[in-house]
Design an enzyme around this catalytic site. Structure first.
Site, mmCIF file in Angstrom:
data_model
loop_
_atom_site.group_PDB
_atom_site.id
_atom_site.type_symbol
_atom_site.label_atom_id
_atom_site.label_comp_id
_atom_site.label_asym_id
_atom_site.label_seq_id
_atom_site.Cartn_x
_atom_site.Cartn_y
_atom_site.Cartn_z
ATOM 1 N N HIS A 18 1.054 6.121 1.818
ATOM 2 C CA HIS A 18 1.763 7.281 2.850
ATOM 3 C C HIS A 18 2.964 7.812 1.908
ATOM 4 O O HIS A 18 3.528 8.825 2.647
ATOM 5 C CB HIS A 18 2.320 6.427 4.129
ATOM 6 C CG HIS A 18 1.017 6.378 4.885
ATOM 7 N ND1 HIS A 18 0.191 7.097 5.181
ATOM 8 C CD2 HIS A 18 0.291 5.163 5.234
ATOM 9 C CE1 HIS A 18 -0.767 6.668 5.701
ATOM 10 N NE2 HIS A 18 -0.752 5.445 5.779
ATOM 11 N N ARG A 60 -7.107 12.864 1.556
ATOM 12 C CA ARG A 60 -6.087 13.126 2.484
ATOM 13 C C ARG A 60 -4.651 12.857 1.798
ATOM 14 O O ARG A 60 -3.463 13.580 2.272
ATOM 15 C CB ARG A 60 -5.998 12.696 3.844
ATOM 16 C CG ARG A 60 -6.176 11.301 4.168
ATOM 17 C CD ARG A 60 -6.215 10.888 5.423
ATOM 18 N NE ARG A 60 -7.541 11.282 6.036
ATOM 19 C CZ ARG A 60 -7.716 10.741 6.963
ATOM 20 N NH1 ARG A 60 -7.018 9.917 7.762
ATOM 21 N NH2 ARG A 60 -9.193 10.958 7.564
ATOM 22 N N ARG A 118 -9.277 8.013 -0.729
ATOM 23 C CA ARG A 118 -10.528 8.506 0.193
ATOM 24 C C ARG A 118 -11.483 9.633 -0.243
ATOM 25 O O ARG A 118 -10.698 10.344 -0.906
ATOM 26 C CB ARG A 118 -9.810 8.930 1.606
ATOM 27 C CG ARG A 118 -9.060 7.653 2.401
ATOM 28 C CD ARG A 118 -8.374 8.278 3.628
ATOM 29 N NE ARG A 118 -9.144 8.466 4.440
ATOM 30 C CZ ARG A 118 -9.395 7.752 5.592
ATOM 31 N NH1 ARG A 118 -8.635 6.743 5.747
ATOM 32 N NH2 ARG A 118 -10.573 7.887 6.424
ATOM 33 N N HIS A 177 -5.587 3.821 -1.509
ATOM 34 C CA HIS A 177 -6.755 3.945 -0.849
ATOM 35 C C HIS A 177 -7.536 5.439 -1.321
ATOM 36 O O HIS A 177 -6.569 6.190 -0.926
ATOM 37 C CB HIS A 177 -6.834 3.951 0.826
ATOM 38 C CG HIS A 177 -8.007 3.920 1.304
ATOM 39 N ND1 HIS A 177 -8.270 4.081 2.533
ATOM 40 C CD2 HIS A 177 -9.565 4.623 1.011
ATOM 41 C CE1 HIS A 177 -9.678 4.243 2.921
ATOM 42 N NE2 HIS A 177 -10.311 4.443 2.089
ATOM 43 N N GLU A 212 -8.312 0.561 -2.727
ATOM 44 C CA GLU A 212 -9.194 0.601 -1.424
ATOM 45 C C GLU A 212 -10.306 1.468 -1.745
ATOM 46 O O GLU A 212 -9.760 2.727 -1.840
ATOM 47 C CB GLU A 212 -8.247 0.749 -0.240
ATOM 48 C CG GLU A 212 -7.991 -0.446 0.698
ATOM 49 C CD GLU A 212 -7.201 -0.052 1.682
ATOM 50 O OE1 GLU A 212 -7.451 0.915 2.459
ATOM 51 O OE2 GLU A 212 -6.003 -0.771 1.904
ATOM 52 N N GLU A 217 -10.632 -9.571 3.224
ATOM 53 C CA GLU A 217 -9.403 -9.347 3.990
ATOM 54 C C GLU A 217 -9.714 -9.114 5.665
ATOM 55 O O GLU A 217 -10.639 -8.224 5.917
ATOM 56 C CB GLU A 217 -9.116 -7.826 3.568
ATOM 57 C CG GLU A 217 -7.713 -7.448 4.101
ATOM 58 C CD GLU A 217 -7.011 -6.334 3.403
ATOM 59 O OE1 GLU A 217 -7.180 -5.989 2.292
ATOM 60 O OE2 GLU A 217 -6.297 -5.568 4.158
ATOM 61 N N ASN A 261 1.009 -1.217 0.010
ATOM 62 C CA ASN A 261 -0.016 -0.045 0.126
ATOM 63 C C ASN A 261 0.776 1.302 -0.015
ATOM 64 O O ASN A 261 1.698 1.490 0.956
ATOM 65 C CB ASN A 261 -0.895 -0.251 1.269
ATOM 66 C CG ASN A 261 -1.730 1.264 1.433
ATOM 67 O OD1 ASN A 261 -1.451 2.382 1.035
ATOM 68 N ND2 ASN A 261 -2.960 1.011 1.678
ATOM 69 N N HIS A 312 -3.602 -4.524 8.093
ATOM 70 C CA HIS A 312 -3.587 -3.431 8.758
ATOM 71 C C HIS A 312 -2.568 -3.314 10.092
ATOM 72 O O HIS A 312 -2.708 -4.363 10.927
ATOM 73 C CB HIS A 312 -5.123 -2.997 9.306
ATOM 74 C CG HIS A 312 -5.235 -1.717 9.325
ATOM 75 N ND1 HIS A 312 -5.000 -1.003 10.627
ATOM 76 C CD2 HIS A 312 -5.808 -0.687 8.542
ATOM 77 C CE1 HIS A 312 -5.226 0.189 10.447
ATOM 78 N NE2 HIS A 312 -5.663 0.589 9.394
ATOM 79 N N THR A 323 -7.909 3.587 8.818
ATOM 80 C CA THR A 323 -9.307 2.916 9.028
ATOM 81 C C THR A 323 -9.172 2.109 10.306
ATOM 82 O O THR A 323 -8.189 1.496 10.551
ATOM 83 C CB THR A 323 -9.179 1.757 7.763
ATOM 84 O OG1 THR A 323 -8.721 2.168 6.464
ATOM 85 C CG2 THR A 323 -10.363 1.110 7.544
#
Ligand code: PXP
Length: 240
Positions: free
Chosen positions: A12, A51, A47, A45, A72, A153, A9, A193, A103
């Site tokens: 970040h 963000r 969103r 993801h 995601e 998941e 993922n 996660h 999340t």
């Protein structure tokens, strides 16, 4: 030996970029580096609050990478419409709250049955495989089956955060039970996660989990060793 898949993922990388609204670092470049290191899929993801990952990012990533793209997303109509336009290989439905840092839990498929059903139907019309991010609870696995998901998941967030060894062992047992049940139901079983280079060593013992989706720890490690090395290090742990 079983091969456990790794989805990286790259959210970040975008978090760092959005901290200054610069053009760098580019999450699409990160996706290419994780792919070069041998990951099995790229996860991002998009969103609603944008963000980190932006709409342009997901289109660029999809264009550039050769490994499957796992988007995601929430069940919000605007995001489902973007997913339909983008056509990722897979969509993972997650809950999304504006004020959360990340999340916070799995999507409650019983409470959100209607919304999830509608999103699944729209995604499936576009031939997008659907994964549902759920807490390690039997009823949620059952509901995922009834809703026609392809993948579940399992949320490892609680396991990752549990500070005492006893609490972590208890949560690991819950994850194991849910993974076994999901496998029996015919699901491809993923988990993720909060996983890092230490706690992964405990959870890889659950054979039923076929794929881990990991972001924050890999991107953090990459600050020091580079993303190719950070990804390779995680792949070697998954298959050791
Ligand atoms: N899986 C899901 C469904 C997630 O929502 C996230 C966080 O975006 C991850 C995996 C990766 O979590 P982390 O960044 O803590 O590794």
């Amino acid at each position: 030996m079983k091969k456990t898949k790794l989805g990286v993922n790259i959210d970040h990388v975008a978090t760092l970029r959005q901290a200054r609204f610069t053009r760098y670092p580019d999450p699409a470049t990160a996706a290419l580096l994780a792919q070069k290191a041998g990951c099995d899929s790229i996860v991002a993801h998009l969103r609603k609050d944008r963000r980190h990952i932006q709409k342009e990012d997901v289109f660029l990533i999809k264009d550039l990478i050769k490994v499957p793209f796992n988007l995601e997303m929430s069940t919000a109509a605007s995001i489902v419409a973007i997913a339909g336009e983008l056509g990722p290989n897979q969509a993972t439905l997650v809950p999304e709250n504006r004020k959360e840092l990340t999340t916070e839990g799995g999507i409650d498929l019983i409470k959100n049955c209607k919304k999830v059903k509608s999103a699944i139907s729209k995604l499936k019309q576009k031939n997008i495989k659907v994964s549902l991010f759920i807490d390690p609870v039997k009823n949620q696995v059952k509901a995922a089956k009834e809703l026609g998901a392809d993948i579940v998941e399992i949320n490892t967030g609680k396991f990752s955060q549990d500070s005492s060894k006893a609490a972590q062992e208890k949560e690991l047992e819950r994850i194991k039970k849910a993974a076994v049940f999901a496998k029996e139901k015919g699901f491809f079983v993923a988990a993720g996660h909060g996983l890092d280079y230490t706690n992964i060593k405990k959870i890889i013992k659950i054979d039923e989990i076929q794929e881990f989706n990991i972001g924050h720890s890999i991107i953090s490690e990459s600050v020091f060793v580079g993303l190719v090395s950070a990804t390779k290090e995680m792949i070697s742990l998954l298959n050791s």
